[in-house]
Each structure stands twice: as structure tokens, then as C-alpha cells.
Motif scaffolding. Structure first.
Motif: not given
Length: 275
Positions: A254-274
């Protein structure tokens, strides 16, 4: 992004999509293409390579059996026809298929996987898309059926079975590598590619000899660690990502597409890969 124009010319000058698919030629006749060998072979109108193979084998094989040579090589659809196919079972002709159904099982897994791959490559070439996801479950089936025969030989594995099937798992991974190469070629350099698996398999002394007699019993063969690999614009090169889980894949996409991440999502954005 628009799908790439990766088609092969036939001897008559028509073009057919990669993967041996059936398409409508400019003249209006439906043709199939056989993708193996040094060139593309045109078949009669309405025929596919499978039709040709079935016609050739008609009357020679018993139902629900595989041709002994079917286990010797594996060839996926896509732009891979000039690359060497992996050896799977070099002594298939020695197998008594009335008693040993494993060769048939191999052929079935390969056929199902090739069908999935053919559909995926067709979509990538013939349809507009900006997100493409393909699920291959064949490695799971290959490993549940044949990881026990992978070197080194476990004491409880008969030597004859080991000689017949010790190369299956490696061939399965090579087969998937060929398919991945075709997908990457079709996707192009401007596409971000993510490969993910939620678990692996024990390849060594941790392979269980017996499985619990329950629905989840085969999971005893699983190794809890999967894989995550990413490539594309804005992705770091030669970087390790620590602590990733399956739940992180969707927020990252979702982050790669520039879309917001749902508040109910348990996962995290792997920002260290960017980058």
C-alpha cells in the motif's frame, strides 16, 4: 503500466503470445504455438500443444499415468524455451506406476503449475495492469512429497527411492526460477517485484520420519522461516530486512502505491527496504 509486447513470430509472419497460449491471429484463425525447440511451431487451427501431445500419446499410456520421460525435464511457459530444463527424475522408465504413484503426482503438480503460469503470463501481456499477484503452491506440494528424499539420505529412506527422487526438490526450485525469470522479463525494470513465502521446509536432520495422524500433521515438516525479497525503483540493493512477517506485506505494498495503511492492520511498513 501497459503490458510489454513480447510475442514470437511464426513461420507465416503472424505473432503469438509467449507461453504457448491460443490467440486470435490477424487472419481470424485461432492458432496455438509450441514453444519448445529453436523456433515456434504452428499447429493446425484450433489445436494447442496439449492437443498435439495427447494425440501423440493416445492409446500408449494407461489412464492417470505419466509418460516415463515426463519426469526427466520440466519446462514452464513464458520466455524460457531456450534455457536448459532441470532434471527431475532421471530413471522414470524404471518406475512401476501401478505400484508407485509418485511419478504421476509429479506430472500433476507440474501441469497445474504450468497452467497457473500460462494464465499469469497471458494476463501480463494481454491485459492492462498496475498490480499483478501470482500464487504458486507447487513448492509446498513438491516438498511435502519429496523433501524426505533430498540429500543427505536419511537412514529410514530406502536407497532405491533416494536414487529415483533425490533431485526433485532442487528441480522444483529451478523450475520456479525459470518462471520467475519470465515474469520479471514481462514486468520490466520499472516494476517493483516482491517475492514472499510464509514458511520453509526442514531440509536436513530435522526432517521428521513420522507425521502426526491429524489434519495439521504435515506442518511438522515446515520450517517456521519464510523468505522476503524485493527489487525495483526505490528499493535498496543488497540490504537485509530484519523481523519481517507475512502481515507486513500488504502495508508495504500500500505504501509503495502511495495509499494509506489501514488502522486495523497488524503489520508494519518495511521502511528499511526503501531508499
Amino acid at each position: 503500466m501497459e503490458p510489454r509486447d513480447l510475442e514470437h513470430p511464426t513461420s507465416s509472419g503472424e505473432t503469438l503470445p509467449c507461453g504457448g497460449l491460443v490467440t486470435q491471429s490477424p487472419g481470424g484463425a485461432s492458432r496455438g504455438a509450441s514453444q519448445w525447440g529453436d523456433g515456434v511451431q504452428s499447429l493446425p487451427p484450433g489445436a494447442t500443444r496439449s492437443d498435439q501431445a495427447l494425440a501423440h500419446e493416445a492409446g500408449h499410456r494407461a489412464p492417470r499415468t505419466a509418460h516415463p520421460g515426463a519426469g526427466e525435464t520440466a519446462r514452464p511457459a513464458g520466455r524460457t524455451r531456450r534455457r536448459s530444463a532441470p532434471a527431475v527424475c532421471s530413471s522414470g522408465a524404471e518406475i512401476n506406476q501401478k505400484q508407485d504413484r509418485r511419478l504421476y503426482s509429479l506430472a500433476k503438480i507440474f501441469a497445474e503449475t504450468a497452467s497457473i503460469h500460462a494464465a499469469a503470463t497471458a494476463i501480463m501481456q494481454l491485459e492492462p495492469w498496475d498490480f499483478m499477484a501470482v500464487y504458486y503452491d507447487a513448492i509446498d506440494h513438491f516438498c511435502h512429497g519429496f523433501m524426505r528424499y533430498r540429500p543427505p539420505r536419511s537412514p529410514w529412506i530406502p536407497e532405491q527411492d533416494f536414487e529415483l527422487y533425490h533431485g526433485v526438490v532442487e528441480a522444483a526450485y529451478r523450475f520456479h526460477d525459470l518462471m520467475l525469470g519470465a515474469l520479471m522479463t514481462l514486468a520490466g525494470e520499472d516494476t517493483t517485484i516482491v517475492i514472499a513465502s510464509d514458511h520453509g521446509f526442514h531440509p536436513d536432520r530435522l526432517r521428521p520420519q513420522h507425521l502426526p495422524n491429524e489434519p495439521a500433521g504435515p506442518a511438522e515438516e515446515h520450517r517456521p522461516y519464510g523468505i522476503l525479497a524485493m527489487k525495483g525503483p526505490g528499493i535498496k540493493r543488497d540490504e537485509l530486512v530484519f523481523g519481517a512477517t507475512l502481515l507486513d506485506v500488504t502495508p508495504t505494498l500500500l505504501t509503495l502505491f502511495g495509499l494509506p495503511v489501514g488502522r486495523d492492520m497488524d503489520g508494519k511498513v518495511l521502511v528499511t527496504a526503501f531508499d
